[in-house]
Design a protein around this motif. Sequence first.
Motif, PDB file in Angstrom:
ATOM      1  N   CYS A 154       0.846  -1.196   0.000  1.00 46.55           N
ATOM      2  CA  CYS A 154       0.000   0.000   0.000  1.00 46.55           C
ATOM      3  C   CYS A 154       0.883   1.247   0.000  1.00 46.55           C
ATOM      4  N   ASN A 156      -0.552   4.357   0.629  1.00 48.32           N
ATOM      5  CA  ASN A 156      -1.402   5.447   1.121  1.00 48.32           C
ATOM      6  C   ASN A 156      -0.955   6.086   2.430  1.00 48.32           C
ATOM      7  N   PHE A 157      -0.300   5.357   3.254  1.00 48.72           N
ATOM      8  CA  PHE A 157       0.234   5.904   4.511  1.00 48.72           C
ATOM      9  C   PHE A 157      -0.824   6.653   5.324  1.00 48.72           C
ATOM     10  N   CYS A 158      -1.954   6.028   5.548  1.00 44.14           N
ATOM     11  CA  CYS A 158      -2.922   6.588   6.498  1.00 44.14           C
ATOM     12  C   CYS A 158      -2.166   6.689   7.830  1.00 44.14           C
ATOM     13  N   TYR A 160      -2.594   6.252  10.880  1.00 47.83           N
ATOM     14  CA  TYR A 160      -2.753   5.299  11.987  1.00 47.83           C
ATOM     15  C   TYR A 160      -2.288   3.892  11.612  1.00 47.83           C
ATOM     16  N   CYS A 161      -1.853   3.686  10.356  1.00 45.85           N
ATOM     17  CA  CYS A 161      -1.749   2.314   9.839  1.00 45.85           C
ATOM     18  C   CYS A 161      -0.306   1.899   9.604  1.00 45.85           C
ATOM     19  N   VAL A 163       0.516  -0.856   7.828  1.00 50.07           N
ATOM     20  CA  VAL A 163       0.615  -1.739   6.654  1.00 50.07           C
ATOM     21  C   VAL A 163       1.695  -1.325   5.643  1.00 50.07           C
ATOM     22  N   PRO A 164       1.770  -0.039   5.211  1.00 54.72           N
ATOM     23  CA  PRO A 164       2.794   0.297   4.209  1.00 54.72           C
ATOM     24  C   PRO A 164       4.212   0.020   4.694  1.00 54.72           C
ATOM     25  N   HIS A 235     -10.481   2.050  -1.548  1.00 56.93           N
ATOM     26  CA  HIS A 235     -10.207   3.311  -0.863  1.00 56.93           C
ATOM     27  C   HIS A 235     -11.086   4.387  -1.493  1.00 56.93           C
ATOM     28  N   ARG A 274      -6.342  10.615   4.980  1.00 62.18           N
ATOM     29  CA  ARG A 274      -7.163   9.765   4.105  1.00 62.18           C
ATOM     30  C   ARG A 274      -7.347  10.382   2.707  1.00 62.18           C
TER      31      ARG A 274
HETATM   32  S1  SF4 Z   1      -5.608   1.848   6.128  1.00 61.33           S
HETATM   33 FE1  SF4 Z   1      -5.579   0.751   4.162  1.00 61.33          FE
HETATM   34  S2  SF4 Z   1      -5.214   2.359   2.641  1.00 61.33           S
HETATM   35 FE2  SF4 Z   1      -4.586   3.231   4.627  1.00 61.33          FE
HETATM   36  S3  SF4 Z   1      -2.400   2.774   4.786  1.00 61.33           S
HETATM   37 FE3  SF4 Z   1      -3.486   1.078   5.806  1.00 61.33          FE
HETATM   38  S4  SF4 Z   1      -3.713  -0.478   4.197  1.00 61.33           S
HETATM   39 FE4  SF4 Z   1      -3.184   1.451   3.168  1.00 61.33          FE
END
Ligand code: SF4
Length: 434
Positions: A154, A156-158, A160-161, A163-164, A235, A274
């Motif tokens: 990903c 997007n670097f939200c 709070y997240c 994942v990236p 998204h 977002r």
């Molecule tokens: S919430 Fe979803 S879109 Fe946002 S950074 Fe995490 S995985 Fe990526």
Amino acid sequence: MACIHTYGCQQNVADSEKIKGYLHLAGFDFTDNAEDADLILFNTCAIREHAEDRVFGNVGALKNIKRRHPSVTIALCGCMMEQKVVADRIYKSYPFVNLVFGTHAISRFPELFYNQLVNGRRIFDTCDDNAIYEDVPTLRDKQFKGWLPVMYGCDNFCSYCIVPYVRGRERSRSSEAVIAEARAMIEAGYKEITLLGQNVNSYGKGLDEDITFSELLRRIDAIEGDYILRFMTSHPKDCTHELIDTIAESKHISKHLHLPFQSGSSKILKAMNRRYTREKYLSIIDYAKSKIPDVSLTSDIIVGFPGETYEDFCETLSLIKEVEFISLFTFIYSRRPGTPAAELPDVVTEEEKGKWFTELLKTQEEIAAGRCKSMVGSTERVLVEEINEKNGLLSCRTSGNIIVEVQADDSLIGTFQNVRITEARNWILRGEVI
Ligand code: SF4
């Protein structure tokens, strides 16, 4: 025998199915009982801190099994292992763990496992490798519904997240590989295929071919067969009219849009990075409702983000009332070290957040109950999925992703049936097979 335990999201489930595919080819059977296993593998999740604590607790408990069965291989993989601090802690404090590998190393699993068995040395492989490997065998948990990853990572670097940081940058599989796998699944009798990615709407970015996610959907939809096609996760910033038109015009795509909005307040959305506003989100929903009249909408929400006031929270409440989601995945914000939001000041107490959360659940329950009640008397085409062990009824799913329970013979599992809806029980329906 192998005992595989998967934590976290569908992407982890799909990764575990690949690991099981390799093990199946090597002659392994599977057990849920760690005491019977020659290989115990935890596929871990880094999304929430308390999920990590749970993994550490469960790994600690394996020490006794290792003492009783010294030959068992204990392996850890998944997002958690992509964090250096975690891998270092495992290395130092859990010496009975034999093999650690990250999300990027799944295609190397056979080689890593073999080397560990032959050499007996501990192996830690958490280096980044953003390549995509095709032809990885997959042993799916169900014979009639399955995940089909179309992209990984990903961008997007939200705020709070994590994942990236643990799954790397976005990279898409070629359309040829995805379509070939979808066709093979349909020919093998799969009735439901869910295309998977952290942000499926970005599908195609970086590929040599010029293709969007909508185009990919159209090409799969063109494959003949009796199946339903789902996808997640979308998204809102990348959810186009083209995508909604594609759903509306398709033959096989479910009339369900899971579009996480996270907060109804544009101020909080900005703090979350977002990159859409409340107004933009609602305009997508309006378009979806106008093009797909029976569209079923679901979403994810975070309550109590740092800086969120009760007024901001009320904007979330008003948004869910306006949209009328059929169901929501709701979370109280939990600080994720390593993300920008973890550094933000947070003045609202956990008790206060708990009260907001209860208010949110109550509001959504009323909305879902009303939506389900309005379906009584209608006829729905459902996929029969499994027996509900608690009440003996068959649990089925509509195109809009709503559960319907019916009294029927379990030979119907894995088939499509037409069901008349007879009763609404909050967000679950009851019906009878026609
Ligand atoms: S919430 Fe979803 S879109 Fe946002 S950074 Fe995490 S995985 Fe990526």
